[in-house]
Design a protein around this motif. Structure first.
Motif, PDB file in Angstrom:
ATOM      1  N   PHE A   1       0.839  -1.197   0.000  1.00  0.00           N
ATOM      2  CA  PHE A   1       0.000   0.000   0.000  1.00  0.00           C
ATOM      3  C   PHE A   1       0.874   1.247   0.000  1.00  0.00           C
ATOM      4  N   ARG A   2       0.405   2.264  -0.708  1.00  0.00           N
ATOM      5  CA  ARG A   2       1.210   3.471  -0.816  1.00  0.00           C
ATOM      6  C   ARG A   2       1.136   4.268   0.483  1.00  0.00           C
TER       7      ARG A   2
ATOM      8  N   GLY B   1       2.172   4.202  -5.698  1.00  0.00           N
ATOM      9  CA  GLY B   1       1.444   3.210  -6.478  1.00  0.00           C
ATOM     10  C   GLY B   1       2.218   2.812  -7.720  1.00  0.00           C
TER      11      GLY B   1
ATOM     12  N   GLU C   1      -5.620   2.454 -11.285  1.00  0.00           N
ATOM     13  CA  GLU C   1      -5.340   1.577 -10.148  1.00  0.00           C
ATOM     14  C   GLU C   1      -4.267   0.551 -10.482  1.00  0.00           C
TER      15      GLU C   1
ATOM     16  N   ASN D   1      -3.905   0.459  -5.248  1.00  0.00           N
ATOM     17  CA  ASN D   1      -3.476   1.839  -5.033  1.00  0.00           C
ATOM     18  C   ASN D   1      -3.768   2.695  -6.257  1.00  0.00           C
TER      19      ASN D   1
ATOM     20  N   HIS E   1      -8.061  10.361   1.281  1.00  0.00           N
ATOM     21  CA  HIS E   1      -8.226   9.153   0.473  1.00  0.00           C
ATOM     22  C   HIS E   1      -9.703   8.789   0.349  1.00  0.00           C
TER      23      HIS E   1
ATOM     24  N   ARG F   1      -6.536   3.572   3.728  1.00  0.00           N
ATOM     25  CA  ARG F   1      -7.282   3.567   2.464  1.00  0.00           C
ATOM     26  C   ARG F   1      -8.763   3.280   2.710  1.00  0.00           C
TER      27      ARG F   1
ATOM     28  N   ASP G   1     -10.062  -0.411   0.645  1.00  0.00           N
ATOM     29  CA  ASP G   1      -8.839  -1.059   1.110  1.00  0.00           C
ATOM     30  C   ASP G   1      -8.721  -2.482   0.577  1.00  0.00           C
TER      31      ASP G   1
END
Length: 737
Positions: free
Chosen positions: A119-120, A149, A176, A181, A278, A439, A443
């Protein structure tokens, strides 16, 4: 100015692509005075990272780590949980200016390197502390990396789920990557099109400031109906289709919005604002809750959280729901989310479980009954869920609790829904994230051992995007849960919608409307736990495509997934193509595929997942499925097994085999019940992809006297699901009945 006792750096310090494989070197240099013998350096982080865990014994394997120190300095190393490691310096100590280096993902022995987290994160901190015999000291200048990402693999398009003809709306487009991400480096140009939608601007060119997600303004629905927008970048070979938008002549008093009431939490207060950014700008939802475990909140964290919640109070666009998570042990009632209708409210935490000090010890609430007593009669909502500790539903306050969370990144918990109905509670069904990756709204589990599913969502029918409207809709139970797909679901009985309760002498007639994000497989009406009826236009099976499904959990508590290892063999036929269903965790994958067999390894919890196979054969073609399962548990190893640390463990569980021939599967699906917690294995034909909409009228010809909770479960062919909150009908039998 005094010299730091320890200086730490990381190389390379350039941006890291989420999920990429690489090698990083951490350096620890002692200050002028050096470090005394038996000092300990510990490295950790503030998120639930899924960065690969270092190992020190196999140079040819992934995550191999090496430690180098000056001559005469002995250093021992060990991992600390799954998020860090520590170095223990021998009796000679580390001289001034001496340096210890740790190579993460050392490839010198043939190993592939180390896998970065998936995950970023703007600031992935390698938090360093030193214990040099005079207490533990934090190193302020701990190394940091920026996680970005990766290359985009798809376009995600988000539009409002309900709107009137002619009302302008915004379209969110997200490029995406493979991990869910937004792709920071994406600079493509996207074009939109869709029948029934007028677009003032149909093009979006991404820039650095977009961070992989951007908005297009000025779209309008031209006429009533269900519309979907398609986004494409032909140069990059990317495309995506939006969730359905239901365009109507006139919107009623409420319209459908999307919420992640249990968006999860973060530890570093500097990241709190990014959490809500986010939710609003990348996930495109209208409501999100930051539910920090109260027993680890300090005063500075709480002040920051509440200031940020007010900052993101943007009526008409986005609402940060004020609140926290009361995190008692299950025997004290379990974890419960607490939501406030006003900002900057004091919190009342459970007794500390992870930190020694309380925000205010005098205001601790030690049992969920104390929580109810304190908040009863106030502008507060409380919701139980399955998280680090599952809620014990023998405790309930109907004046405070309108719903129960039944799906999150932990999995899907039909047993929680059953428990609520069995107690006779009037609880609606909620979905959320409950994650630590920042996120909310979309998520993914990544390689975490404690998460197996992508995030759920709550569809909520509100008058407007405001905190007051959110509270009104929650108290009216006008919401439904999904596995993350923006399925539109409505149910109505005599003008009473989901969450309603009323009395009648007439036989209930239930009107159900569903618009899916993909083709529908089933729409089922339940009264309590009894299946009353189902959509009569369910798709038939595809005679040339076989589907193997599995589902279930290990137990009725937290961290209760199942690991499935299986083999599908085809005799007298040929496997031409293979696809997967709900392989949410990257731990889930196809191990081997040939023309005669498929081997799979899958992690899941509660929800349906599976494999589909295109088979060239005839009615006599035989399909054999065999599985071996492991139950995921999360035992605690502290004290007498009742406190931290907790470790995810696997225990051997059921093994089974199931056989069917194509001719037989055309008539019926073969099912074997594994006997525990809904665990079952299905072998049948994959449904033909047909209608995405269902409009059903069901009639209960034999209602029971008293309270009848009617609710609907929706399953799409991609195994995304939705559960409507019940409509509670108090049926009063006629005197002549």
């Amino acid at each position: 100015m005094s010299q730091p006792i320890l200086t730490t750096t990381i190389e390379p310090a350039s941006d890291v692509v989420a999920g990429s494989i690489g090698t990083w070197t951490l350096r620890f240099q002692a200050g002028e005075e050096g470090l005394p013998g038996n000092s300990t350096i510990r490295v950790g982080t503030d998120t639930d990272t899924d960065w690969g865990v270092p190992q020190f014994d196999d140079p040819g394997a992934a995550e191999y780590a090496t430690v180098t120190a000056p001559g005469g300095v002995d250093v021992a190393a060990r991992t600390v949980g799954v998020k860090g490691f520590q170095l223990e310096i021998g009796p000679s100590g580390l001289p001034g200016g001496g340096e210890i280096s740790v190579v993460l993902g050392d490839t010198s022995g043939g190993g592939p390197g180390s896998r970065a987290q998936t995950f970023r994160e703007q600031r992935r901190v390698f938090s360093v502390t030193i214990d040099h015999g005079q207490g533990v000291e934090s190193i302020e200048e701990s190394p940091e990396l920026r996680i970005v990402g990766g290359e985009p693999v798809r376009l995600i398009v988000v539009v409002p789920s309900e709107l009137p003809v002619g009302e302008p709306f915004r379209v969110l487009v997200k490029a995406e990557d493979a991990w869910g991400n937004a792709s920071d480096g994406y600079r493509g140009t996207v074009r939109l099109n869709g029948d029934g939608v007028a677009l003032e601007n149909d093009t979006l060119s991404f820039t650095e400031s977009d961070g992989g997600a951007g908005w297009i303004d000025g779209a309008t629905g031209e006429q009533p109906g269900v519309v979907r927008l398609t986004a494409s970048d032909e140069d990059a070979g990317l495309q995506g289709t939006s969730n359905p938008a239901c365009v109507v002549e006139h919107v009623g008093e409420q319209r459908l919005f999307w919420a992640d009431p249990h968006g999860g939490q973060l530890v570093d207060r500097e990241k709190f604002a990014g959490f809500f950014e986010h939710a609003r700008d990348v996930a495109g939802i209208q409501f999100a809750g930051f539910q920090r475990n109260a027993d680890v909140l300090d005063e500075a964290d709480l002040v920051t959280q509440q200031d940020v919640e007010l900052q993101f109070h943007q009526p008409g666009r986005f609402i940060a729901i004020p609140g926290y998570e009361w995190s008692g042990k299950t025997w004290d009632g379990g974890h419960h989310n607490v939501y406030f209708r006003r900002h900057h409210q004091p919190i009342h935490r459970n007794a500390p479980a992870e930190t020694p000090e309380s925000v205010d010890e005098s205001t601790e609430l030690h049992h969920v009954r104390d929580l109810y007593d304190h908040y009863r009669g106030t502008d507060t909502i409380i919701t139980p869920h399955v998280g680090g500790e599952h809620s014990d539903l023998k405790h309930h306050d109907p004046t405070l609790e309108p719903g129960v969370e039944i799906v999150s990144s932990h999995g899907a918990f039909e047993w929680m829904r059953r428990d609520a109905l069995a107690h006779g509670y009037r609880l609606g069904f909620l979905g959320g994230s409950d994650s630590y990756t920042g996120r909310p709204g979309d998520d993914r589990p990544g390689h975490q051992q404690r998460r197996y599913s992508k995030a759920g969502l709550t569809g909520i029918y509100c008058e407007e995007v405001s905190l007051e409207s959110f509270f009104e809709a929650m108290r009216a139970r006008r919401f439904f849960a999904t596995t993350g797909a923006r399925i539109v679901a409505k149910a109505d009985i005599q003008g009473h919608g989901i969450g309603s309760q009323f009395s009648t002498r007439d036989n209930p007639v239930i009107e159900v409307d569903v618009v899916g994000t993909a083709a529908l497989e089933s729409v089922e009406l339940f009264r309590d736990e009894e299946l009353l009826d189902r959509w009569d236009n369910a798709p038939a099976g595809n005679p040339n495509r076989v589907r193997v499904l599995w589902q279930g959990s290990s137990r009725q508590t937290s961290y209760s997934g199942i690991v499935w290892d299986g083999t599908i063999r085809v005799h007298g036929g040929r496997i031409a193509d293979t696809g997967t269903l709900r392989f949410d965790s990257p731990r889930s994958h196809l191990v081997e595929t040939t023309e005669s067999l498929v081997r799979f390894h899958a992690w899941g919890c509660g929800y349906r997942m599976g494999v589909e196979l295109d088979i060239e054969g005839d009615e006599s073609t035989r399909v054999e499925v065999s599985v071996a399962t492991q139950a995921i548990t999360g035992p605690a190893y502290g004290g007498f097994g009742s406190s931290q640390p907790r470790r995810i463990s696997l225990a051997p569980a059921e093994r089974a085999t199931l056989v069917g021939r194509l001719g037989e599967l055309a008539e019926t699906t073969r099912t074997i019940d594994l006997g525990v917690r809904d665990r079952q294995l299905d072998l049948g034909l994959a449904p033909v992809h047909g209608d995405c909409e269902a409009h059903c009228t069901f009639r209960d010809e034999q209602p029971r006297a008293g309270i009848n909770p009617y609710w609907v479960r929706v399953v799409q062919v991609d195994q995304e699901m939705a559960w409507t909150s019940p409509i509670w009908v108090d049926w009063m039998a006629r005197s002549d009945d």
